[in-house]
Design a protein around this motif. Structure first.
Motif, PDB file in Angstrom:
ATOM      1  N   UNK A  60       8.103  -5.407  -5.011  1.00 14.38           N
ATOM      2  CA  UNK A  60       9.432  -5.531  -5.607  1.00 14.38           C
ATOM      3  C   UNK A  60       9.289  -5.878  -7.076  1.00 14.38           C
ATOM      4  N   UNK A  61      10.249  -5.455  -7.881  1.00 16.04           N
ATOM      5  CA  UNK A  61      10.214  -5.735  -9.317  1.00 16.04           C
ATOM      6  C   UNK A  61      10.267  -7.225  -9.611  1.00 16.04           C
ATOM      7  N   UNK A  62      10.790  -7.999  -8.634  1.00 14.06           N
ATOM      8  CA  UNK A  62      10.903  -9.448  -8.833  1.00 14.06           C
ATOM      9  C   UNK A  62       9.672 -10.198  -8.342  1.00 14.06           C
ATOM     10  N   UNK A  63       8.632  -9.487  -7.942  1.00 15.01           N
ATOM     11  CA  UNK A  63       7.449 -10.133  -7.408  1.00 15.01           C
ATOM     12  C   UNK A  63       6.724 -10.982  -8.427  1.00 15.01           C
ATOM     13  N   UNK A  64       5.969 -11.970  -7.946  1.00 15.99           N
ATOM     14  CA  UNK A  64       5.246 -12.880  -8.831  1.00 15.99           C
ATOM     15  C   UNK A  64       3.772 -12.530  -8.977  1.00 15.99           C
ATOM     16  N   UNK A  65       3.341 -11.448  -8.333  1.00 19.98           N
ATOM     17  CA  UNK A  65       1.946 -11.011  -8.422  1.00 19.98           C
ATOM     18  C   UNK A  65       1.889  -9.557  -8.887  1.00 19.98           C
ATOM     19  N   UNK A  66       0.774  -9.190  -9.515  1.00 24.92           N
ATOM     20  CA  UNK A  66       0.578  -7.813  -9.972  1.00 24.92           C
ATOM     21  C   UNK A  66      -0.446  -7.104  -9.101  1.00 24.92           C
ATOM     22  N   UNK A  67      -0.238  -5.810  -8.915  1.00 20.25           N
ATOM     23  CA  UNK A  67      -1.169  -5.023  -8.111  1.00 20.25           C
ATOM     24  C   UNK A  67      -1.116  -3.566  -8.562  1.00 20.25           C
ATOM     25  N   UNK A  68      -1.995  -2.779  -7.986  1.00 23.94           N
ATOM     26  CA  UNK A  68      -2.044  -1.353  -8.310  1.00 23.94           C
ATOM     27  C   UNK A  68      -1.854  -0.535  -7.046  1.00 23.94           C
ATOM     28  N   UNK A  69      -1.041   0.506  -7.144  1.00 21.85           N
ATOM     29  CA  UNK A  69      -0.885   1.473  -6.063  1.00 21.85           C
ATOM     30  C   UNK A  69      -1.721   2.706  -6.392  1.00 21.85           C
ATOM     31  N   UNK A  70      -2.367   3.273  -5.374  1.00 22.59           N
ATOM     32  CA  UNK A  70      -3.187   4.464  -5.570  1.00 22.59           C
ATOM     33  C   UNK A  70      -2.873   5.485  -4.481  1.00 22.59           C
ATOM     34  N   UNK A  71      -3.310   6.714  -4.708  1.00 24.47           N
ATOM     35  CA  UNK A  71      -3.181   7.774  -3.713  1.00 24.47           C
ATOM     36  C   UNK A  71      -4.476   7.853  -2.904  1.00 24.47           C
ATOM     37  N   UNK A  72      -4.338   7.870  -1.603  1.00 25.29           N
ATOM     38  CA  UNK A  72      -5.515   7.963  -0.736  1.00 25.29           C
ATOM     39  C   UNK A  72      -6.325   9.207  -1.063  1.00 25.29           C
ATOM     40  N   UNK A  73      -5.643  10.282  -1.374  1.00 24.78           N
ATOM     41  CA  UNK A  73      -6.336  11.538  -1.696  1.00 24.78           C
ATOM     42  C   UNK A  73      -7.344  11.384  -2.837  1.00 24.78           C
ATOM     43  N   UNK A  74      -7.108  10.428  -3.728  1.00 28.07           N
ATOM     44  CA  UNK A  74      -7.988  10.252  -4.884  1.00 28.07           C
ATOM     45  C   UNK A  74      -9.176   9.328  -4.599  1.00 28.07           C
ATOM     46  N   UNK A  75      -9.211   8.722  -3.426  1.00 25.92           N
ATOM     47  CA  UNK A  75     -10.262   7.741  -3.127  1.00 25.92           C
ATOM     48  C   UNK A  75     -11.098   8.087  -1.903  1.00 25.92           C
ATOM     49  N   UNK A  76     -10.525   8.779  -0.955  1.00 23.69           N
ATOM     50  CA  UNK A  76     -11.261   9.111   0.269  1.00 23.69           C
ATOM     51  C   UNK A  76     -11.932  10.468   0.082  1.00 23.69           C
TER      52      UNK A  76
END
Length: 367
Positions: free
Chosen positions: A272-288
């Motif tokens: 959520x935009x109101x979250x207190x932590x930062x993270x990264x979203x990735x596409x499975x296609x780019x990693x598996x």
């Protein structure tokens, strides 16, 4: 017409006629519990042991087993059912799988009671009005027809009825509950050469269970966990394997790659935009890379986007899929429809794995 289809249509009709009034039940029940003078949990068995930690408040517990009366269970004093009648403004939360007998008992005693699952029925789903339900009808019925066996169709209908028209449910969640959520041999067999992709790996428990199920005979494991605290727990948990075939990623999965904020939780993380932590979203296609043979997802309602981000892997490899389909109401039908849209060479199944609304999974297996 199929009796199950008739019930689905009746459930949708009820949601339309009442403008989805059932949605507000969980809100009202939680408000009532917040303001009650005494809150008691009825049931001290496995259901209680597994789930009572999710309750914000418990004043004491109750059980029909007279031997437990007066004892302390998980930190709470256990009282007899007769004692409930002596308490002022008491609300009882029922935590037994086969709840109907207890519910009848409390109703006859004129003691206000609710099912544990009533508090959490909405999970992450939002309110939908009558027009939305009418627009979903065709998709609901199409998804029902996609399931391969009677149990899948039963789980589908019962889950929907419980959530939008409870009076139409014929079985409790406990009565449709199956064991061994991820690595059961009821629907599929694990081989000695699996490449396992775990999306929403939490603290590594499912990765460890996979390794225990197959031994050391697997090709590779990819584990994705967005929450930083859970990811650190996973690294510690899996460090003992010291296996170069296990790759851990502190990323969430979606249909795009981007930075996001999230609210960290004990069992999952809400982006959520109101979250207190930062993270990264990735596409499975780019990693598996290479062949994936088994893909599991449990990511708090973000499964549709993650499936889209795994379109190449799913289309190319047709891995066995185990996808959580309960966080949002519409996941029950949108997820099977999305899987078939990505790769039509799947047979679909649905199983439920808890005595409450949580843990309904869609399984997709190749022809």
């Amino acid at each position: 017409m199929d009796e199950q289809i008739c019930r689905l249509n009746r459930a949708i009709d009820f949601a339309i006629e009442t403008n989805n009034a059932v949605f507000y039940k969980a809100i009202k029940v939680n408000q009532r519990i917040d303001h009650a003078k005494n809150v008691c949990v009825f049931g001290t068995g496995g259901f209680f042991e597994g789930y009572h930690g999710y309750l914000k408040r418990i004043d004491f517990v109750c059980d029909n087993n007279e031997e437990k009366s007066g004892s302390v269970i998980s930190g709470y004093t256990c009282v007899s059912p007769d004692k409930l009648k002596e308490l002022d403004d008491v609300v009882v939360i029922i935590m037994v799988g086969n709840y109907k007998k207890v519910q009848k008992q409390l109703n006859e005693m004129q003691i206000e009671n609710y099912l544990f699952t009533d508090l959490f029925m909405n999970v992450y789903t939002t309110y939908h009005d009558a027009g939305w339900f009418e627009a979903q009808r065709e998709k609901v019925l199409a998804a029902y027809q996609m399931f391969e066996d009677t149990l899948s169709k039963e789980c589908f209908v019962e889950s929907i009825c419980h959530r939008i028209a409870p009076f139409l449910a014929q079985k409790t969640f406990h009565e449709i509950e199956s064991e061994n959520e991820y690595f059961s041999d009821e629907l599929y067999q694990l081989t000695d050469y699996e490449t396992y992709v775990d999306v929403g790996a939490f603290d590594g428990d499912t990765v460890e269970n996979f390794v225990k199920a197959v031994g050391e005979k697997y090709n590779k494991i990819y584990a994705f966990e967005l929450d930083k605290r859970n990811f650190e727990r996973m690294k510690i948990r899996l460090e003992k394997y010291k296996d170069e075939k296990i790759s851990l990623f502190n990323y969430g999965c979606s249909d795009v790659e981007k930075e996001v904020r999230y609210i960290s939780g004990e069992t999952g993380s809400n982006v959520t935009d109101e979250g207190d932590e930062e993270a990264k979203l990735v596409k499975i296609d780019n990693y598996v890379q290479g062949e994936a043979t088994l893909l599991k997802m449990d990511i708090e309602g973000a499964e549709i986007a993650a499936l889209e981000g795994a379109r190449k892997v799913i289309g190319r490899n047709t891995p066995k899929l185990i996808i959580s389909a309960y966080h949002r109401l519409e996941d029950l039908w949108d997820i099977p429809l999305k899987i078939k849209e990505i790769n039509s060479n799947y047979k679909l199944y649905l199983r439920h794995h808890s005595p409450m609304v949580w843990d309904t999974d869609c399984y997709a297996l190749s022809e």
